[in-house]
Design an enzyme around this catalytic site. Sequence first.
Site, PDB file in Angstrom:
ATOM      1  N   HIS A 279       0.839  -1.207   0.000  1.00  0.00           N
ATOM      2  CA  HIS A 279       0.000   0.000   0.000  1.00  0.00           C
ATOM      3  C   HIS A 279       0.872   1.254   0.000  1.00  0.00           C
ATOM      4  O   HIS A 279       0.600   2.217  -0.709  1.00  0.00           O
ATOM      5  CB  HIS A 279      -0.893   0.050   1.248  1.00  0.00           C
ATOM      6  CG  HIS A 279      -1.884  -1.077   1.363  1.00  0.00           C
ATOM      7  ND1 HIS A 279      -1.996  -1.866   2.482  1.00  0.00           N
ATOM      8  CD2 HIS A 279      -2.819  -1.538   0.497  1.00  0.00           C
ATOM      9  CE1 HIS A 279      -2.953  -2.757   2.306  1.00  0.00           C
ATOM     10  NE2 HIS A 279      -3.465  -2.592   1.115  1.00  0.00           N
TER      11      HIS A 279
ATOM     12  N   LYS B  52     -15.728  -8.434   4.266  1.00  0.00           N
ATOM     13  CA  LYS B  52     -14.588  -8.764   5.134  1.00  0.00           C
ATOM     14  C   LYS B  52     -14.863  -8.421   6.586  1.00  0.00           C
ATOM     15  O   LYS B  52     -15.492  -7.400   6.876  1.00  0.00           O
ATOM     16  CB  LYS B  52     -13.351  -7.959   4.707  1.00  0.00           C
ATOM     17  CG  LYS B  52     -12.697  -8.467   3.451  1.00  0.00           C
ATOM     18  CD  LYS B  52     -11.469  -7.626   3.160  1.00  0.00           C
ATOM     19  CE  LYS B  52     -10.820  -8.044   1.869  1.00  0.00           C
ATOM     20  NZ  LYS B  52      -9.743  -7.106   1.494  1.00  0.00           N
TER      21      LYS B  52
ATOM     22  N   ARG C  76      -2.278  -5.909  -8.465  1.00  0.00           N
ATOM     23  CA  ARG C  76      -1.190  -6.843  -8.167  1.00  0.00           C
ATOM     24  C   ARG C  76      -0.992  -7.829  -9.316  1.00  0.00           C
ATOM     25  O   ARG C  76       0.045  -7.869  -9.929  1.00  0.00           O
ATOM     26  CB  ARG C  76      -1.475  -7.608  -6.875  1.00  0.00           C
ATOM     27  CG  ARG C  76      -1.342  -6.737  -5.646  1.00  0.00           C
ATOM     28  CD  ARG C  76      -1.808  -7.448  -4.417  1.00  0.00           C
ATOM     29  NE  ARG C  76      -3.205  -7.850  -4.550  1.00  0.00           N
ATOM     30  CZ  ARG C  76      -3.852  -8.582  -3.685  1.00  0.00           C
ATOM     31  NH1 ARG C  76      -3.235  -9.041  -2.633  1.00  0.00           N
ATOM     32  NH2 ARG C  76      -5.133  -8.875  -3.862  1.00  0.00           N
TER      33      ARG C  76
ATOM     34  N   SER D  90      -2.843  -8.072   3.206  1.00  0.00           N
ATOM     35  CA  SER D  90      -2.982  -7.825   4.644  1.00  0.00           C
ATOM     36  C   SER D  90      -3.260  -9.127   5.384  1.00  0.00           C
ATOM     37  O   SER D  90      -2.762  -9.344   6.487  1.00  0.00           O
ATOM     38  CB  SER D  90      -4.119  -6.826   4.892  1.00  0.00           C
ATOM     39  OG  SER D  90      -3.843  -5.614   4.245  1.00  0.00           O
TER      40      SER D  90
HETATM   41  N1  COA Z   1       0.303  -4.356  -2.568  1.00  0.00           N
HETATM   42  C1  COA Z   1       0.067  -5.427  -1.809  1.00  0.00           C
HETATM   43  N2  COA Z   1      -1.176  -5.802  -1.404  1.00  0.00           N
HETATM   44  C2  COA Z   1      -2.210  -5.044  -1.792  1.00  0.00           C
HETATM   45  C3  COA Z   1      -2.041  -3.907  -2.593  1.00  0.00           C
HETATM   46  C4  COA Z   1      -0.720  -3.576  -2.973  1.00  0.00           C
HETATM   47  N3  COA Z   1      -0.470  -2.520  -3.730  1.00  0.00           N
HETATM   48  N4  COA Z   1      -3.247  -3.379  -2.834  1.00  0.00           N
HETATM   49  C5  COA Z   1      -4.145  -4.144  -2.210  1.00  0.00           C
HETATM   50  N5  COA Z   1      -3.520  -5.153  -1.574  1.00  0.00           N
HETATM   51  C6  COA Z   1      -4.162  -6.225  -0.793  1.00  0.00           C
HETATM   52  C7  COA Z   1      -4.862  -5.709   0.434  1.00  0.00           C
HETATM   53  O1  COA Z   1      -4.024  -5.748   1.571  1.00  0.00           O
HETATM   54  C8  COA Z   1      -6.028  -6.634   0.559  1.00  0.00           C
HETATM   55  O2  COA Z   1      -5.617  -7.782   1.279  1.00  0.00           O
HETATM   56  P1  COA Z   1      -6.689  -8.657   2.109  1.00  0.00           P
HETATM   57  O3  COA Z   1      -7.707  -9.174   1.110  1.00  0.00           O
HETATM   58  O4  COA Z   1      -5.877  -9.721   2.705  1.00  0.00           O
HETATM   59  O5  COA Z   1      -7.335  -7.716   3.110  1.00  0.00           O
HETATM   60  C9  COA Z   1      -6.346  -7.069  -0.872  1.00  0.00           C
HETATM   61  O6  COA Z   1      -5.185  -6.752  -1.615  1.00  0.00           O
HETATM   62  C10 COA Z   1      -7.523  -6.356  -1.461  1.00  0.00           C
HETATM   63  O7  COA Z   1      -7.309  -4.972  -1.321  1.00  0.00           O
HETATM   64  P2  COA Z   1      -8.277  -3.929  -2.033  1.00  0.00           P
HETATM   65  O8  COA Z   1      -8.448  -4.310  -3.449  1.00  0.00           O
HETATM   66  O9  COA Z   1      -7.778  -2.567  -1.729  1.00  0.00           O
HETATM   67  O10 COA Z   1      -9.653  -4.232  -1.378  1.00  0.00           O
HETATM   68  P3  COA Z   1     -10.140  -3.898   0.047  1.00  0.00           P
HETATM   69  O11 COA Z   1     -11.053  -4.969   0.485  1.00  0.00           O
HETATM   70  O12 COA Z   1      -9.027  -3.612   0.967  1.00  0.00           O
HETATM   71  O13 COA Z   1     -10.966  -2.556  -0.185  1.00  0.00           O
HETATM   72  C11 COA Z   1     -12.911  -1.239  -0.702  1.00  0.00           C
HETATM   73  C12 COA Z   1     -12.148  -2.552  -0.946  1.00  0.00           C
HETATM   74  C13 COA Z   1     -13.010  -0.947   0.791  1.00  0.00           C
HETATM   75  C14 COA Z   1     -12.152  -0.114  -1.396  1.00  0.00           C
HETATM   76  C15 COA Z   1     -14.315  -1.409  -1.315  1.00  0.00           C
HETATM   77  O14 COA Z   1     -14.967  -2.498  -0.711  1.00  0.00           O
HETATM   78  C16 COA Z   1     -15.160  -0.147  -1.165  1.00  0.00           C
HETATM   79  O15 COA Z   1     -15.041   0.758  -1.961  1.00  0.00           O
HETATM   80  N6  COA Z   1     -16.021  -0.107  -0.114  1.00  0.00           N
HETATM   81  C17 COA Z   1     -16.917   1.016   0.122  1.00  0.00           C
HETATM   82  C18 COA Z   1     -18.347   0.648  -0.265  1.00  0.00           C
HETATM   83  C19 COA Z   1     -18.554   0.796  -1.741  1.00  0.00           C
HETATM   84  O16 COA Z   1     -18.510   1.875  -2.317  1.00  0.00           O
HETATM   85  N7  COA Z   1     -18.830  -0.345  -2.385  1.00  0.00           N
HETATM   86  C20 COA Z   1     -19.061  -0.419  -3.796  1.00  0.00           C
HETATM   87  C21 COA Z   1     -17.776  -0.511  -4.547  1.00  0.00           C
HETATM   88  S1  COA Z   1     -18.136  -0.808  -6.243  1.00  0.00           S
END
Ligand code: COA
Length: 169
Positions: A17, A41, A90, A128
């Site tokens: 991140h 989650k 990724r 994560s």
């Molecule tokens: N390097 C390494 N790991 C990374 C990374 C990077 N650059 N970017 C993301 N990751 C990992 C994260 O740690 C996460 O790991 P985990 O699944 O073990 O927790 C995984 O990749 C997914 O990350 P991400 O794609 O950022 O998803 P998220 O679940 O953390 O976040 C939200 C998703 C919160 C942004 C999304 O659910 C959201 O927008 N929620 C608000 C409600 C909403 O508007 N919903 C409609 C969306 S269409």
Amino acid sequence: MKIGIYPGSFDPVTKGHLDIISRAEKLFDKLIVAVMVNPDKQSTFSASERVEMLRRATSSLPNVEIDSFDGLLAEYAKIYHATAIVKGLRALSDFEYEFQMALTNRKLNADLETIFLSTNAENMFLSSSMVKQVARFGGDISPFVPSCIAKDIQQRLLQEREAKRESNQ
Ligand code: COA
């Protein structure tokens, strides 16, 4: 003023991140890193803990602001008049899900673009959840998370595991 939003659950923030944050902040006048809710989650750290860890990890980046929001990302972007959402990609496996989110967000907020930054090769397989698993079993997480928060994450997850063990006995 060009405002970008980097959303995620950041449970906890990792070096993957941080790599995206430090590259994305150069593209905007202000980058808001937003701790959001992924309803699929169950988070380990509270929103305020995640915000605090992000603040410590990004303290040297002046254009970065940390916030949290429990609602739709498209609505949050409207409130701040954000130009774009930033996401890190990724591997190919991330693409379909990210594309679906980007299109949904644009349907909800027609002005909102999503910019994808490619993750560094060394963070390609980082997540994560993986960090939490290593920490719970006492492994060294320092290669995966910012050094200023590594100890706290490790301690917190070891304590949690110990408490679970005791309650199961
Ligand atoms: N390097 C390494 N790991 C990374 C990374 C990077 N650059 N970017 C993301 N990751 C990992 C994260 O740690 C996460 O790991 P985990 O699944 O073990 O927790 C995984 O990749 C997914 O990350 P991400 O794609 O950022 O998803 P998220 O679940 O953390 O976040 C939200 C998703 C919160 C942004 C999304 O659910 C959201 O927008 N929620 C608000 C409600 C909403 O508007 N919903 C409609 C969306 S269409």
